[in-house]
Design a protein around this motif. Structure first.
Motif, PDB file in Angstrom:
ATOM      1  N   UNK A 122       0.821  -1.206   0.000  1.00 15.43           N
ATOM      2  CA  UNK A 122       0.000   0.000   0.000  1.00 15.43           C
ATOM      3  C   UNK A 122       0.859   1.262   0.000  1.00 15.43           C
ATOM      4  N   UNK A 123       1.912   1.280   0.790  1.00 21.25           N
ATOM      5  CA  UNK A 123       2.805   2.445   0.820  1.00 21.25           C
ATOM      6  C   UNK A 123       3.507   2.592  -0.531  1.00 21.25           C
ATOM      7  N   UNK A 124       3.906   1.482  -1.142  1.00 17.71           N
ATOM      8  CA  UNK A 124       4.501   1.537  -2.474  1.00 17.71           C
ATOM      9  C   UNK A 124       3.503   2.126  -3.474  1.00 17.71           C
ATOM     10  N   UNK A 125       2.259   1.703  -3.397  1.00 18.59           N
ATOM     11  CA  UNK A 125       1.229   2.237  -4.289  1.00 18.59           C
ATOM     12  C   UNK A 125       1.076   3.748  -4.073  1.00 18.59           C
ATOM     13  N   UNK A 126       1.032   4.180  -2.821  1.00 16.54           N
ATOM     14  CA  UNK A 126       0.893   5.608  -2.513  1.00 16.54           C
ATOM     15  C   UNK A 126       2.078   6.423  -3.024  1.00 16.54           C
ATOM     16  N   UNK A 127       3.267   5.853  -2.959  1.00 17.67           N
ATOM     17  CA  UNK A 127       4.446   6.570  -3.476  1.00 17.67           C
ATOM     18  C   UNK A 127       4.328   6.807  -4.977  1.00 17.67           C
ATOM     19  N   UNK A 154      -4.905   7.760   5.713  1.00 19.75           N
ATOM     20  CA  UNK A 154      -4.355   6.416   5.876  1.00 19.75           C
ATOM     21  C   UNK A 154      -2.866   6.407   5.576  1.00 19.75           C
ATOM     22  N   UNK A 155      -2.415   7.248   4.647  1.00 17.32           N
ATOM     23  CA  UNK A 155      -0.972   7.347   4.352  1.00 17.32           C
ATOM     24  C   UNK A 155      -0.218   7.787   5.601  1.00 17.32           C
ATOM     25  N   UNK A 156      -0.729   8.806   6.270  1.00 20.11           N
ATOM     26  CA  UNK A 156      -0.074   9.292   7.496  1.00 20.11           C
ATOM     27  C   UNK A 156      -0.050   8.209   8.569  1.00 20.11           C
ATOM     28  N   UNK A 157      -1.140   7.479   8.701  1.00 19.84           N
ATOM     29  CA  UNK A 157      -1.172   6.418   9.705  1.00 19.84           C
ATOM     30  C   UNK A 157      -0.162   5.331   9.382  1.00 19.84           C
ATOM     31  N   UNK A 158      -0.130   4.878   8.111  1.00 19.34           N
ATOM     32  CA  UNK A 158       0.840   3.860   7.726  1.00 19.34           C
ATOM     33  C   UNK A 158       2.270   4.331   7.924  1.00 19.34           C
ATOM     34  N   UNK A 159       2.533   5.594   7.576  1.00 18.33           N
ATOM     35  CA  UNK A 159       3.903   6.111   7.742  1.00 18.33           C
ATOM     36  C   UNK A 159       4.270   6.235   9.211  1.00 18.33           C
ATOM     37  N   UNK A 160       3.280   6.402  10.072  1.00 19.68           N
ATOM     38  CA  UNK A 160       3.525   6.436  11.509  1.00 19.68           C
ATOM     39  C   UNK A 160       3.753   5.054  12.117  1.00 19.68           C
TER      40      UNK A 160
END
Length: 163
Positions: A122-127, A154-160
């Motif tokens: 998911x983080x890869x997709x967001x990038x 959700x991006x902020x939560x995952x990055x946290x």
């Protein structure tokens, strides 16, 4: 005014509607699309055995394990369902908030390895796509709004929660 019958399970995980007993036959309605593993049992919590079955389904070729997906993330409808359409809103695209709900459910259920796999994809997709509303599951094309606040959340939560 007649009431609509309550949905019931067919035993295969697909809801159906109980037909009222009448003397006239009603035409058959099309079957609903195969729901994503994000359907209520995993998100709401379920037994250990049922959770294991849902996690297995999540990574099956019908969902995140499909080799034709741009990212190993579950589409909103099973790729082998006849109603799957990669760009058709809730009939196939990947939605970051739904992926987040699955990730959260996996963490809560103790499936850390599956949760980590989902979060990494998911983080890869967001990038690549940014904070888009939803994503074509096969091509990876960003769809809908290109500045969606729920995706940013959700991006902020995952990055946290760096792995």
């Amino acid at each position: 005014m007649p009431s609509t019958p309550a949905p019931r399970s067919t035993g295969a995980g697909t809801p159906s509607t109980a037909a009222a007993s009448t003397s006239t036959a009603s035409p058959a309605s099309p079957s609903p699309p195969t729901p994503s593993p994000a359907s209520p049992p995993l998100v709401a919590g379920t037994s250990i055995d049922r959770t294991a079955i849902l996690v297995e389904r999540l990574w099956s070729p019908s969902f995140a394990g499909c080799p034709g997906l741009r990212w190993a993330l579950p589409p909103s409808t099973a790729v082998d369902d006849p109603s799957f359409e990669a760009k058709a809103y809730w009939r196939g695209p990947q939605w970051p908030p739904m992926t987040w709900l699955l990730w959260w459910s996996l963490v809560r259920a103790g499936h850390a390895r599956s949760a980590g796999r989902l979060r990494a994809a998911a983080v890869d997709q967001l990038r690549t796509t940014g904070c888009t509303e939803y994503v074509d599951a096969t091509s990876g094309e960003a769809l809908g709004s290109d500045a969606q606040s729920w995706t940013a959340a959700v991006a902020l939560d995952w990055l946290g929660h760096e792995a």
